[in-house]
Write an enzyme that holds these catalytic residues in place. Structure first.
Site, PDB file in Angstrom:
ATOM      1  N   ASN A   1      26.664  23.776  12.685  1.00 14.17           N
ATOM      2  CA  ASN A   1      26.939  25.208  12.807  1.00 14.17           C
ATOM      3  C   ASN A   1      28.377  25.517  13.201  1.00 14.17           C
ATOM      4  O   ASN A   1      28.801  26.673  13.170  1.00 14.17           O
ATOM      5  CB  ASN A   1      26.009  25.834  13.851  1.00 14.17           C
ATOM      6  CG  ASN A   1      26.143  25.166  15.212  1.00 14.17           C
ATOM      7  OD1 ASN A   1      25.524  24.130  15.427  1.00 14.17           O
ATOM      8  ND2 ASN A   1      26.931  25.714  16.121  1.00 14.17           N
ATOM      9  N   TYR A  26      32.880  11.470  28.624  1.00 18.00           N
ATOM     10  CA  TYR A  26      32.814  11.857  27.211  1.00 18.00           C
ATOM     11  C   TYR A  26      33.165  10.668  26.312  1.00 18.00           C
ATOM     12  O   TYR A  26      32.443  10.358  25.355  1.00 18.00           O
ATOM     13  CB  TYR A  26      33.767  13.015  26.920  1.00 18.00           C
ATOM     14  CG  TYR A  26      33.909  13.286  25.431  1.00 18.00           C
ATOM     15  CD1 TYR A  26      32.915  13.979  24.744  1.00 18.00           C
ATOM     16  CD2 TYR A  26      35.009  12.806  24.712  1.00 18.00           C
ATOM     17  CE1 TYR A  26      33.020  14.195  23.375  1.00 18.00           C
ATOM     18  CE2 TYR A  26      35.115  13.025  23.342  1.00 18.00           C
ATOM     19  CZ  TYR A  26      34.126  13.716  22.677  1.00 18.00           C
ATOM     20  OH  TYR A  26      34.231  13.928  21.323  1.00 18.00           O
ATOM     21  N   GLY A  29      32.661  23.710  14.265  1.00 20.49           N
ATOM     22  CA  GLY A  29      33.574  22.588  14.406  1.00 20.49           C
ATOM     23  C   GLY A  29      33.585  21.694  13.174  1.00 20.49           C
ATOM     24  O   GLY A  29      33.449  22.150  12.037  1.00 20.49           O
ATOM     25  N   ILE A  30      33.758  20.397  13.401  1.00 18.04           N
ATOM     26  CA  ILE A  30      33.790  19.435  12.303  1.00 18.04           C
ATOM     27  C   ILE A  30      32.463  19.431  11.553  1.00 18.04           C
ATOM     28  O   ILE A  30      32.426  19.313  10.324  1.00 18.04           O
ATOM     29  CB  ILE A  30      34.132  18.036  12.845  1.00 18.04           C
ATOM     30  CG1 ILE A  30      35.569  18.021  13.366  1.00 18.04           C
ATOM     31  CG2 ILE A  30      33.944  16.969  11.770  1.00 18.04           C
ATOM     32  CD1 ILE A  30      35.907  16.834  14.221  1.00 18.04           C
ATOM     33  N   GLY A  31      31.364  19.588  12.271  1.00 17.24           N
ATOM     34  CA  GLY A  31      30.053  19.596  11.634  1.00 17.24           C
ATOM     35  C   GLY A  31      29.921  20.680  10.586  1.00 17.24           C
ATOM     36  O   GLY A  31      29.295  20.468   9.536  1.00 17.24           O
ATOM     37  N   GLY A  72      24.588  19.598  14.541  1.00 15.06           N
ATOM     38  CA  GLY A  72      25.766  20.350  14.963  1.00 15.06           C
ATOM     39  C   GLY A  72      26.552  20.899  13.784  1.00 15.06           C
ATOM     40  O   GLY A  72      27.763  21.108  13.882  1.00 15.06           O
ATOM     41  N   SER A 114      34.532   8.594  17.794  1.00 16.04           N
ATOM     42  CA  SER A 114      35.708   9.315  18.271  1.00 16.04           C
ATOM     43  C   SER A 114      36.840   8.336  18.537  1.00 16.04           C
ATOM     44  O   SER A 114      36.615   7.198  18.971  1.00 16.04           O
ATOM     45  CB  SER A 114      35.388  10.082  19.550  1.00 16.04           C
ATOM     46  OG  SER A 114      36.554  10.627  20.128  1.00 16.04           O
TER      47      SER A 114
END
Length: 307
Positions: free
Chosen positions: A22, A174, A24-26, A20, A149
């Site tokens: 690509n 989630y 956000g946080i990633g 991930g 999280s």
């Protein structure tokens, strides 16, 4: 040594996979690791988004070593081919970051019939580590960094309804998927130590990371001036996704980090520089960890680092 989030140690010669990476946080994990010389592989199911991320990183870091591997965590059957595409004999670290958060009232499944958030956030990562194990073991002391999280603190797993078939609530599902990731990471630490494996399992979380407090990156993240202004009062407690990446970057690079540790933001676990946290008991319970591992192994037909 005082950790400087703006000047982490050099990582020349290391190869790190960020799932991930690509957006956000990633994305910021990938950018920050590339900035200190790591060869970063962005694992993403979107070639277009990964290409945009690589362009954004290369614009800021002209000599960055960044590439993309097609990786779809919702499709466990595709993971062996994805790992073969890495074209590296060893991997110094993997950051298990990719994830989705659905807010729709209808429960969704992948093609295997697994609930989609659990499948993406947890089951796919469990199976990925299974297939990556030979490459991780081939490195001198590889790190498996799991992005948890803050939401997992208040959740509890129902192992009899792991996929929320009887009781689906998107927010709770989630939170439970992220809790499952963290329980897995602590259980992985116990198993690696029992095996005497040189790999380590470390847990990190980003705290409260908002898009509106995140600096823009061309083709990857844009924010409106109005949204940024409206979010400024929240800066006392929350932060941008660039800062949300700091805990994971420290978990990858800090030589003093040890297996089984949890790293998160210093201020109330929501913002600030990364520090060592004490995990909640329900995250580290070995009985729950063992039972979750067995259930996940059955669901995914995988067993990371099995003898």
């Amino acid at each position: 040594m005082t950790w400087n989030v703006h000047r982490p140690p050099l990582a020349d010669g290391t190869t790190i996979l960020v799932t991930g990476g690509n957006g956000g946080i990633g994305y910021f994990i990938a950018e920050q690791l590339a900035s200190v010389g790591a060869s970063v592989i962005i694992g993403s199911r979107s070639t277009a988004k990964a290409s945009a991320a690589i362009r954004a990183i290369s614009t800021r870091i002209p000599n960055a070593q960044v590439q993309h591997v097609l990786l779809d965590l919702t499709d466990i059957d595709s993971l062996p081919v994805a790992v073969q595409r890495l074209k590296v004999d060893s991997l110094d670290a993997v950051v298990l970051n990719a994830g989705i958060a659905l807010d729709i009232p209808q429960r969704k499944e992948n093609k295997r019939g697994h609930e989609l958030m659990l499948a993406t956030n947890y089951l796919g990562h469990f199976a990925l580590v299974h297939h990556l194990a030979p490459k991780l073991t081939a490195a001198p002391a590889a790190r498996i960094v799991t992005m948890g999280s803050f939401a997992a603190r208040s959740e509890h797993l129902d192992l009899d309804d792991l996929q929320s078939e009887r009781d689906y609530n998107p927010k709770r599902t989630y939170g439970r998927s992220k809790l499952a990731q963290m329980i897995f990471a602590f259980e992985l630490d116990r198993r690696l130590r029992l095996l005497g494996n040189t790999c380590i399992s470390v847990i990190a979380h980003p705290g409260g990371a908002l898009d509106a407090l995140t600096p823009p990156r061309g083709g990857v993240h844009q924010r409106s001036g109005r949204a940024h202004l409206l979010a400024l009062p929240y800066k006392a407690l929350l932060q941008g996704k660039d800062a949300g990446a700091w805990s994971a970057v420290r978990a990858v690079l800090d030589q003093d980090v040890q297996s089984g540790q949890l790293w998160g933001p210093r201020t109330l676990g929501l913002r600030g520089t990364p520090h060592l946290e004490k995990p909640k008991d329900h995250m580290t319970d070995p009985t729950t960890g063992s039972e979750l591992w067995a259930a996940t192994s059955s669901l995914t037909n995988s067993n990371p680092f099995a003898i």
